[in-house]
Design a protein around this motif. Structure first.
Motif, short mmCIF file in Angstrom:
data_model
loop_
_atom_site.label_atom_id
_atom_site.label_comp_id
_atom_site.label_asym_id
_atom_site.label_seq_id
_atom_site.Cartn_x
_atom_site.Cartn_y
_atom_site.Cartn_z
N THR A 1 82.51 14.57 47.21
CA THR A 1 82.32 13.48 48.16
C THR A 1 80.93 12.91 47.94
O THR A 1 79.94 13.64 47.97
CB THR A 1 82.46 13.97 49.61
N VAL A 2 80.87 11.60 47.72
CA VAL A 2 79.61 10.91 47.46
C VAL A 2 79.21 10.12 48.71
O VAL A 2 79.98 9.28 49.18
CB VAL A 2 79.74 9.95 46.25
N PHE A 3 78.04 10.41 49.22
CA PHE A 3 77.46 9.67 50.34
C PHE A 3 76.52 8.64 49.73
O PHE A 3 75.60 9.00 48.99
CB PHE A 3 76.72 10.63 51.29
N ALA B 1 76.96 5.69 53.95
CA ALA B 1 75.97 6.23 54.88
C ALA B 1 75.37 5.15 55.77
O ALA B 1 74.65 5.45 56.72
CB ALA B 1 74.86 6.95 54.11
N GLU B 2 75.69 3.90 55.50
CA GLU B 2 75.19 2.79 56.28
C GLU B 2 76.21 2.31 57.33
O GLU B 2 75.91 1.44 58.13
CB GLU B 2 74.86 1.60 55.36
N ALA B 3 77.41 2.84 57.27
CA ALA B 3 78.47 2.39 58.18
C ALA B 3 78.15 2.77 59.63
O ALA B 3 77.41 3.73 59.89
CB ALA B 3 79.81 3.00 57.77
N GLU B 4 78.71 2.02 60.54
CA GLU B 4 78.51 2.30 61.96
C GLU B 4 79.10 3.67 62.29
O GLU B 4 80.15 4.06 61.78
CB GLU B 4 79.22 1.23 62.79
N GLY B 5 78.38 4.42 63.10
CA GLY B 5 78.87 5.73 63.51
C GLY B 5 78.55 6.85 62.55
O GLY B 5 79.17 7.91 62.60
N THR B 6 77.60 6.63 61.65
CA THR B 6 77.28 7.66 60.65
C THR B 6 75.99 8.42 60.96
O THR B 6 75.39 9.02 60.09
CB THR B 6 77.19 7.05 59.23
N GLU B 7 75.57 8.40 62.22
CA GLU B 7 74.33 9.08 62.58
C GLU B 7 74.37 10.56 62.22
O GLU B 7 73.41 11.11 61.68
CB GLU B 7 74.03 8.90 64.08
N ASP B 8 75.52 11.23 62.51
CA ASP B 8 75.65 12.65 62.19
C ASP B 8 75.59 12.88 60.68
O ASP B 8 74.99 13.85 60.21
CB ASP B 8 76.96 13.23 62.73
N ILE B 9 76.20 12.00 59.92
CA ILE B 9 76.19 12.12 58.46
C ILE B 9 74.76 11.96 57.94
O ILE B 9 74.33 12.71 57.06
CB ILE B 9 77.15 11.09 57.82
N ASN B 10 74.03 11.01 58.48
CA ASN B 10 72.65 10.82 58.03
C ASN B 10 71.77 11.99 58.41
O ASN B 10 70.87 12.36 57.64
CB ASN B 10 72.10 9.49 58.56
N GLU B 11 72.02 12.62 59.54
CA GLU B 11 71.28 13.84 59.90
C GLU B 11 71.61 14.95 58.91
O GLU B 11 70.74 15.72 58.50
CB GLU B 11 71.58 14.27 61.33
N TRP B 12 72.87 15.06 58.50
CA TRP B 12 73.27 16.06 57.51
C TRP B 12 72.58 15.76 56.18
O TRP B 12 72.05 16.68 55.53
CB TRP B 12 74.79 16.11 57.34
N ILE B 13 72.59 14.49 55.74
CA ILE B 13 71.93 14.12 54.48
C ILE B 13 70.46 14.56 54.52
O ILE B 13 69.96 15.16 53.57
CB ILE B 13 72.05 12.60 54.22
N LYS B 14 69.79 14.29 55.62
CA LYS B 14 68.39 14.70 55.74
C LYS B 14 68.25 16.23 55.73
O LYS B 14 67.31 16.76 55.14
CB LYS B 14 67.77 14.13 57.02
N SER B 15 69.23 16.92 56.31
CA SER B 15 69.14 18.39 56.39
C SER B 15 69.24 19.05 55.01
O SER B 15 68.72 20.15 54.83
CB SER B 15 70.22 18.95 57.32
#
Length: 93
Positions: free
Chosen positions: A13-15, A42-56
């Protein structure tokens, strides 16, 4: 704060983000060599959790492309050849 790994049914899976040239190259290269993969914007609406995971998984940095493999491992800005190799390992198991 605990960050959960995004759910995926694919080995790869590519973010990504549309503005990112590294994302574009990886997506083009994976398509060219036929490596099966899922894409998550990762720019789509509702991806806040995904972006937190990317940062993690990137020492607090929001770096794209970040790749999630079905074994739970990740890669940051990998070469398509490396993604293909990992896909083949996962697909054989």
């Amino acid at each position: 704060m605990s960050v959960s790994t995004p759910d995926t049914t694919e080995h790869v899976t590519v973010f990504y983000a549309d503005w990112c040239p590294f994302c574009s190259k990886l997506r083009q290269d994976l398509a060219a060599d036929g490596t099966p993969h899922a894409l998550v914007d990762a720019e789509a609406e509702g991806t806040e959790d995904i972006n937190e995971w990317i940062k993690s998984v990137n020492d607090g940095n929001r770096i794209v492309p970040t790749v999630l493999y079905s074994d739970g491992t990740t890669a940051t800005n990998p070469a398509a050849a490396d993604v293909r190799k990992k896909f083949e390992e996962l697909d054989a198991s």
